[in-house]
Design an enzyme around this catalytic site. Structure first.
Site, short mmCIF file in Angstrom:
data_model
loop_
_atom_site.label_atom_id
_atom_site.label_comp_id
_atom_site.label_asym_id
_atom_site.label_seq_id
_atom_site.Cartn_x
_atom_site.Cartn_y
_atom_site.Cartn_z
N GLU A 295 -1.25 -0.65 -12.21
CA GLU A 295 -0.62 -0.41 -10.90
C GLU A 295 0.39 0.73 -11.00
O GLU A 295 0.50 1.56 -10.11
CB GLU A 295 0.06 -1.67 -10.38
CG GLU A 295 -0.88 -2.85 -10.15
CD GLU A 295 -2.06 -2.52 -9.26
OE1 GLU A 295 -1.89 -1.81 -8.26
OE2 GLU A 295 -3.18 -2.95 -9.59
N TRP A 298 -1.55 3.81 -10.90
CA TRP A 298 -1.92 4.16 -9.52
C TRP A 298 -0.77 4.93 -8.86
O TRP A 298 -0.98 5.87 -8.08
CB TRP A 298 -2.19 2.90 -8.69
CG TRP A 298 -3.60 2.41 -8.70
CD1 TRP A 298 -4.07 1.31 -9.35
CD2 TRP A 298 -4.74 2.99 -8.01
NE1 TRP A 298 -5.43 1.18 -9.12
CE2 TRP A 298 -5.85 2.19 -8.30
CE3 TRP A 298 -4.91 4.11 -7.19
CZ2 TRP A 298 -7.13 2.45 -7.80
CZ3 TRP A 298 -6.17 4.38 -6.69
CH2 TRP A 298 -7.27 3.57 -6.99
N TRP A 326 -11.32 8.14 16.96
CA TRP A 326 -10.63 6.85 17.00
C TRP A 326 -10.43 6.42 18.44
O TRP A 326 -10.54 7.24 19.36
CB TRP A 326 -9.28 6.97 16.29
CG TRP A 326 -9.39 7.51 14.89
CD1 TRP A 326 -9.06 8.77 14.46
CD2 TRP A 326 -9.90 6.82 13.73
NE1 TRP A 326 -9.33 8.90 13.12
CE2 TRP A 326 -9.84 7.73 12.65
CE3 TRP A 326 -10.39 5.54 13.51
CZ2 TRP A 326 -10.25 7.39 11.36
CZ3 TRP A 326 -10.81 5.21 12.22
CH2 TRP A 326 -10.73 6.12 11.16
N ASN A 364 0.71 -6.74 -1.47
CA ASN A 364 -0.33 -5.71 -1.60
C ASN A 364 -1.66 -6.13 -0.99
O ASN A 364 -2.31 -5.37 -0.28
CB ASN A 364 -0.53 -5.34 -3.07
CG ASN A 364 -1.61 -4.31 -3.24
OD1 ASN A 364 -1.54 -3.23 -2.67
ND2 ASN A 364 -2.65 -4.65 -4.00
N TRP A 382 -5.87 5.75 11.28
CA TRP A 382 -5.08 5.25 10.14
C TRP A 382 -3.67 5.82 10.12
O TRP A 382 -2.73 5.19 9.62
CB TRP A 382 -5.80 5.54 8.82
CG TRP A 382 -6.09 6.99 8.57
CD1 TRP A 382 -7.21 7.68 8.96
CD2 TRP A 382 -5.27 7.95 7.88
NE1 TRP A 382 -7.13 8.99 8.57
CE2 TRP A 382 -5.96 9.19 7.91
CE3 TRP A 382 -4.03 7.90 7.26
CZ2 TRP A 382 -5.44 10.36 7.34
CZ3 TRP A 382 -3.52 9.06 6.69
CH2 TRP A 382 -4.22 10.27 6.73
N TRP A 405 -3.28 3.94 2.71
CA TRP A 405 -3.93 4.00 4.03
C TRP A 405 -5.26 4.74 3.96
O TRP A 405 -6.25 4.34 4.58
CB TRP A 405 -2.98 4.63 5.07
CG TRP A 405 -2.08 3.57 5.62
CD1 TRP A 405 -0.82 3.26 5.20
CD2 TRP A 405 -2.41 2.61 6.65
NE1 TRP A 405 -0.34 2.18 5.91
CE2 TRP A 405 -1.29 1.77 6.80
CE3 TRP A 405 -3.53 2.40 7.45
CZ2 TRP A 405 -1.26 0.72 7.72
CZ3 TRP A 405 -3.51 1.36 8.37
CH2 TRP A 405 -2.38 0.53 8.50
C1 LIG Z 1 -1.95 0.45 3.14
C2 LIG Z 1 -1.07 0.44 1.91
C3 LIG Z 1 0.20 1.01 1.97
C4 LIG Z 1 1.02 1.02 0.83
N1 LIG Z 1 2.27 1.61 0.92
C5 LIG Z 1 3.05 1.68 -0.19
C6 LIG Z 1 4.32 2.33 -0.14
O1 LIG Z 1 4.74 2.87 0.88
N2 LIG Z 1 5.07 2.33 -1.28
C7 LIG Z 1 4.63 1.76 -2.45
O2 LIG Z 1 5.35 1.80 -3.45
N3 LIG Z 1 3.42 1.18 -2.52
C8 LIG Z 1 2.62 1.11 -1.43
N4 LIG Z 1 1.42 0.47 -1.51
C9 LIG Z 1 0.96 -0.07 -2.81
C10 LIG Z 1 1.34 -1.55 -3.09
O3 LIG Z 1 0.93 -2.35 -2.03
C11 LIG Z 1 2.83 -1.72 -3.35
O4 LIG Z 1 3.28 -0.82 -4.33
C12 LIG Z 1 3.17 -3.13 -3.81
O5 LIG Z 1 2.69 -4.09 -2.91
C13 LIG Z 1 4.70 -3.26 -3.96
O6 LIG Z 1 5.04 -4.55 -4.34
P1 LIG Z 1 5.53 -4.88 -5.81
O7 LIG Z 1 6.64 -3.95 -6.19
O8 LIG Z 1 5.82 -6.33 -5.85
O9 LIG Z 1 4.24 -4.48 -6.63
P2 LIG Z 1 3.67 -4.84 -8.06
O10 LIG Z 1 2.35 -5.46 -7.86
O11 LIG Z 1 4.64 -5.54 -8.91
O12 LIG Z 1 3.38 -3.38 -8.67
C14 LIG Z 1 4.37 -2.68 -9.42
C15 LIG Z 1 4.56 -1.29 -8.88
O13 LIG Z 1 3.38 -0.52 -9.08
C16 LIG Z 1 3.27 0.43 -8.02
N5 LIG Z 1 2.02 0.17 -7.31
C17 LIG Z 1 1.38 -1.01 -7.20
N6 LIG Z 1 0.22 -0.85 -6.52
C18 LIG Z 1 0.17 0.44 -6.17
C19 LIG Z 1 -0.78 1.21 -5.45
N7 LIG Z 1 -1.91 0.70 -4.97
N8 LIG Z 1 -0.51 2.52 -5.25
C20 LIG Z 1 0.61 3.09 -5.75
N9 LIG Z 1 1.53 2.40 -6.44
C21 LIG Z 1 1.31 1.10 -6.66
C22 LIG Z 1 4.46 0.22 -7.12
O14 LIG Z 1 5.47 1.13 -7.48
C23 LIG Z 1 4.84 -1.22 -7.42
O15 LIG Z 1 6.19 -1.49 -7.14
C24 LIG Z 1 0.57 0.45 -0.38
C25 LIG Z 1 -0.71 -0.13 -0.42
C26 LIG Z 1 -1.52 -0.14 0.71
C27 LIG Z 1 -2.89 -0.77 0.63
#
Ligand SMILES: Cc1cc2nc3c(=O)[nH]c(=O)nc-3n(C[C@H](O)[C@H](O)[C@H](O)COP(=O)(O)OP(=O)(O)OC[C@H]3O[C@@H](n4cnc5c(N)ncnc54)[C@H](O)[C@@H]3O)c2cc1C
Length: 499
Positions: A295, A298, A326, A364, A382, A405
């Protein structure tokens, strides 16, 4: 070839420098602060509450409060570091002004020769930094910036053809191949505390939220911990759960993820520390740690996508997807508003929207479900959803939000195929099987039993009556039929096949 860490400006010593904090609100393991302290005899530290950003925000915004609390904590950390290094009076200077003017003015007033900051590759931040740099240079001052926010940035990882990666798996493989202690080691800021400049006792303290023109949000009620101490506390809590991450992370009712997003966003934790703990545990065979590390990769992936393909901010990454028509007009407005307000009639979607509206966090799995629902069930552009998340998410980050998105809308670089359309009911039955999450965020449905909770329109009249729910009055009927919406979406996306 051995990796080489850039030490460009370090040979040249400055009398005084200015460290400009932005999305790196910590002292520990801060790249630019380290370089500033190492290359200047005296370093002033500053944070600008940028009116260019703040003035357009609603007067209650959790992020502003989070930043303000974290800036206060940063001030304390600098005072502590100064005191322990024989520099009592070291602290953070703050300004509430447009960032470019404020930094240039501070640099002039303090008579510094160089300004230090960490990279911020969002398009508007790059433009801001270019303006600061040009003005400083015209005055004979230097501007130095450093990688701090990610492990690999910009064009550090390229394909064999010398191009930026646009597909995650080969990017991840290249990331894992290149990463080593050199990229993860902490900058020993503490060793250089004696270079902090002392500031006169008459400096203005960090402004209150009211002085910044904001009112308190529910940040403290939600107990979202702020500052480096808050980030460290969350990380410690997560380390104990990291081994289970791959089993728990998809279930919104379970404390599975780290909740560190907002800390990674504002740099109150160090990505090097996070990645290094995860990598070490993954190398010892920890599956949870390996999944969590993915993650974090990512996060790097989307940051380099935005940096190398800035057109993605505002446009489909794959241009042919901008041909999609759209929904528009009043119908689109009504559908969009129902989605924002959590009144779609699909309980999991509505619970997720209640979560983001009430807390600024969304799990997420639910970000994927709600994004897919908006785009592929409601046919809404979107970009509308992206904008809504940008307003609401505490951890809003342009590159990750745009990436998420575009992934859900199938317009992105490594997106899910357009014909893959989440079924909001089966997602609900699978990921909130006993309905704990829905019951918490849509309390009006709390008394509905098992299956009926996931699709109340299929509930027996007796079930609804004994749960005290009148559909269409207490809780909406579904605003679209998923199967019909699915068929329409496949038609809508057909233009992509023809393109
Ligand atoms: C539509 C959509 C919008 C999102 N918008 C954001 C956003 O604005 N900011 C954001 O940080 N993440 C975003 N995410 C990715 C992800 O959902 C969040 O990072 C995550 O839910 C944050 O919660 P956590 O810190 O508990 O994550 P954890 O699951 O603990 O993950 C740890 C860290 O990994 C990074 N991470 C995890 N998944 C992703 C991912 N798919 N893409 C990029 N980084 C990731 C984040 O920095 C996150 O804090 C988005 C995902 C989707 C599908």
């Amino acid at each position: 070839m051995a990796a080489f860490r850039y030490h460009g400006p370090m040979q040249k010593k400055y009398e005084t420098g200015l460290m400009w904090f932005r999305r790196d609100l910590r002292v520990q393991d801060n790249a630019a602060l380290y370089h500033a302290l190492k290359s200047c005899k005296q370093v002033y530290c500053a944070f600008v509450f940028d009116r260019g950003i703040l003035d357009s925000l609603p007067r209650i915004d959790r992020r502003v409060e989070f930043i303000r609390e974290s800036v206060l904590s940063l001030d304390g950390q600098l005072q502590e570091l100064g005191a322990s290094a024989g520099r009592p009076g070291a602290c953070l200077l703050t300004a509430h002004h447009g960032a470019v003017d404020a930094v240039v003015r501070l640099a002039a007033e303090l008579g510094v020769s160089a300004v230090f900051a960490n990279h911020d590759d969002e398009p508007q931040s790059l433009a801001r930094d270019a303006a600061v740099q040009a003005t400083l240079e015209a005055e004979g001052k230097a501007f130095h910036s450093f990688k701090d926010h990610v492990i690999f940035e910009r064009q550090e990882l390229l394909t064999q053809a010398g191009k930026p990666y646009t597909v995650f798996t080969p990017y991840k493989n290249a990331w894992l191949k290149k990463v080593d202690d050199f990229y993860l080691k902490s900058y020993p800021v503490e060793t250089y505390g004696a270079a902090l400049a002392t500031v006169s006792a008459s400096r203005r303290p960090v402004p209150s939220l009211e002085e910044l023109g904001f009112e308190a949000s529910n940040l403290s009620v939600l107990k979202i911990p702020t500052g480096s101490e808050g980030g460290a506390q969350l990380f410690e809590d997560f380390i104990a759960r990291m081994a289970q991450y791959q089993e728990t992370r998809d279930y919104p009712a379970i404390k599975g993820p780290s909740y560190l997003g907002v800390h990674l966003r504002f740099g109150t934790v160090s990505i090097r520390q996070m990645a290094s703990v995860a990598l070490n545990a993954a190398n010892l065979g920890g599956e949870g740690a390996a999944t969590w590390l993915s993650e974090l990769i990512w996060r790097d992936f989307y940051a380099q996508i935005l940096s190398n393909f800035p057109h993605a901010a505002g446009n489909a990454f794959k241009p042919e997807y901008d041909a999609i028509k759209w929904e528009s007009g009043e119908k689109a407005q009504v559908l969009f508003q129902a989605w924002c307000d959590g009144r779609t009639g699909y309980p999991l979607v509505d619970a997720a929207m209640a979560q983001i509206n009430q807390t600024g966090y969304m799990h997420n799995r639910l970000r994927m479900v709600t994004a897919s629902f908006l785009v592929k069930d409601l046919g809404i552009d979107w970009r509308w959803g992206e904008r809504y998340f940008a307003e609401k998410l505490n951890d809003f980050d342009l590159s990750a939000n745009n990436g998420g998105w575009q992934w859900a809308a199938s317009t992105g670089c490594d997106a899910q195929p357009y014909f893959r359309i989440f079924n909001p009911v089966s997602q609900s039955e699978k990921f909130d099987a006993d309905g704990k999450f829905i019951r918490k965020y849509v309390p009006v449905l709390a008394q509905l039993p098992g299956k009926a909770l996931h699709s109340p329109w299929l509930a027996k009249p007796l079930e609804l009556a004994s749960a005290g729910v009148v559909l269409g009055k207490d809780y909406p009927l579904p605003i679209v039929q998923h199967d019909e919406a699915r068929a329409l979406t496949l038609q809508r996306y057909a233009v992509v096949k023809k393109a």
